[in-house]
Design a protein around this motif. Structure first.
Motif, PDB file in Angstrom:
ATOM      1  N   ALA A  39     -34.433  64.227  27.821  1.00  0.00           N
ATOM      2  CA  ALA A  39     -33.956  65.600  27.697  1.00  0.00           C
ATOM      3  C   ALA A  39     -33.806  66.039  26.248  1.00  0.00           C
ATOM      4  O   ALA A  39     -33.532  67.209  25.971  1.00  0.00           O
ATOM      5  CB  ALA A  39     -32.612  65.750  28.419  1.00  0.00           C
ATOM      6  N   GLN A  40     -33.993  65.127  25.297  1.00  0.00           N
ATOM      7  CA  GLN A  40     -33.904  65.455  23.876  1.00  0.00           C
ATOM      8  C   GLN A  40     -35.266  65.541  23.191  1.00  0.00           C
ATOM      9  O   GLN A  40     -35.348  65.810  21.996  1.00  0.00           O
ATOM     10  CB  GLN A  40     -33.040  64.413  23.159  1.00  0.00           C
ATOM     11  N   LEU A  41     -36.335  65.319  23.940  1.00  0.00           N
ATOM     12  CA  LEU A  41     -37.664  65.255  23.322  1.00  0.00           C
ATOM     13  C   LEU A  41     -38.052  66.529  22.576  1.00  0.00           C
ATOM     14  O   LEU A  41     -38.710  66.466  21.525  1.00  0.00           O
ATOM     15  CB  LEU A  41     -38.718  64.928  24.383  1.00  0.00           C
ATOM     16  N   SER A  42     -37.648  67.679  23.084  1.00  0.00           N
ATOM     17  CA  SER A  42     -38.015  68.928  22.406  1.00  0.00           C
ATOM     18  C   SER A  42     -37.448  68.992  20.999  1.00  0.00           C
ATOM     19  O   SER A  42     -38.060  69.564  20.090  1.00  0.00           O
ATOM     20  CB  SER A  42     -37.527  70.136  23.210  1.00  0.00           C
ATOM     21  N   PHE A  43     -36.267  68.409  20.800  1.00  0.00           N
ATOM     22  CA  PHE A  43     -35.662  68.430  19.473  1.00  0.00           C
ATOM     23  C   PHE A  43     -36.454  67.587  18.477  1.00  0.00           C
ATOM     24  O   PHE A  43     -36.270  67.703  17.268  1.00  0.00           O
ATOM     25  CB  PHE A  43     -34.223  67.909  19.539  1.00  0.00           C
ATOM     26  N   TYR A  44     -37.319  66.735  18.990  1.00  0.00           N
ATOM     27  CA  TYR A  44     -38.127  65.856  18.135  1.00  0.00           C
ATOM     28  C   TYR A  44     -39.588  66.298  18.106  1.00  0.00           C
ATOM     29  O   TYR A  44     -40.479  65.510  17.804  1.00  0.00           O
ATOM     30  CB  TYR A  44     -37.992  64.410  18.606  1.00  0.00           C
ATOM     31  N   GLY A  45     -39.831  67.554  18.426  1.00  0.00           N
ATOM     32  CA  GLY A  45     -41.163  68.113  18.276  1.00  0.00           C
ATOM     33  C   GLY A  45     -42.064  67.992  19.484  1.00  0.00           C
ATOM     34  O   GLY A  45     -43.256  68.282  19.398  1.00  0.00           O
TER      35      GLY A  45
END
Length: 269
Positions: free
Chosen positions: A216-222
């Motif tokens: 769920a945090q992948l978007s924050f890492y591009g």
């Protein structure tokens, strides 16, 4: 040069945000009611007119309405999904808008909250000035941000796998705005600021919630939600986490923390 992530794609769906919120609700080492601590921090009265900037899933305003709040409840968000989430809640209005250009007259609200959203604002100082502008005399502002480096184990795992996939990691939200630098920003805008610190940890006894939280945090890492690499990276996260639990048997403990910063309109110095 690396740039902050865009939240346009991340918040087209509220599912990743919901996963992150529910993870903190279910797996915090010390039970932590963030909504309750915000209400307490601003000494929220039932008649206060409240604006929630970056209303997200809408749960904060929905819960206030269900508790019988009598004042005006307004949510603002850049995400159509967030606005839609409040469309069926009696006593709550929500609209699309930008924190740096609040679509409200001066001195409209008794309370303005900005909960876990200033990370995404390009000009935080301008957003803070806007929050102050729409507050009534002696109104209260409250902002919530994480400590820098919160949940370092999950963050390191995601960063490692994203980097190995050849993706250039943007500026991660917590590294730009966090508990270290936000109090000073608020002080420069409002004057006196009170800082309420909460240290805790996420503790997992099985791999699946760790995997869900990390993915769920992948978007924050591009890694955008529609990226072809997202399923592959989610599988890689799963393999790494399950291997760790097989070797170590758990629990997986990840320190975390956040602050609630409060300030009053008209109380400089």
């Amino acid at each position: 040069m690396k740039h902050p992530i865009s939240d346009v794609q991340e918040y087209l769906s509220l599912e990743p945000l919901t996963t992150r919120i529910q993870t903190h609700q279910r797996y915090s080492e010390v039970p932590d009611d963030v909504e309750g601590t915000v209400r307490q921090a601003v000494s929220l009265s039932r008649d206060a007119d409240l604006l929630d900037v970056g209303c997200g899933t809408g749960a904060f305003l929905r819960n206030l309405a269900e508790r019988g709040h009598r004042g005006r409840l307004v949510g603002l968000d850049t995400s159509p999904a967030a606005v839609h989430a409040l469309s069926d809640v009696a006593g709550v209005s929500a609209q699309l808008g930008n924190a740096m250009n609040l679509p409200y007259d001066a001195a409209t609200f008794d309370v303005v909250t900005a909960r876990h959203m200033l990370y995404h604002v390009p000009d935080v100082r301008r957003a803070l000035a806007e929050c102050r502008r729409v507050l009534r005399s002696d109104g209260v502002f409250a902002a919530v941000v994480n400590s820098p480096g919160t949940t370092p184990r999950v963050s390191a795992l995601v960063a490692e796998l994203v980097t190995s996939a050849g993706i250039d990691i943007p500026v991660v939200p917590n590294s730009r705005v966090n508990s270290d630098n936000l109090p000073e920003m608020i002080e420069l805008t409002f004057g006196a600021v009170a800082v309420h610190r909460f240290d805790n940890a996420l503790v997992f006894d099985s791999p699946e919630p760790v995997i869900a939280f990390a993915a769920a945090q992948l978007s924050f890492y591009g890694v955008e939600p529609d990226s072809a690499l997202r399923p592959q990276l989610t599988r890689a996260i799963g393999a790494k986490v399950r291997a760790w639990f097989t070797a170590e048997a758990g629990p997986w403990r990840d320190p975390k923390g956040y602050v609630i910063c409060t300030a009053r309109q008209g109380r400089q110095g």
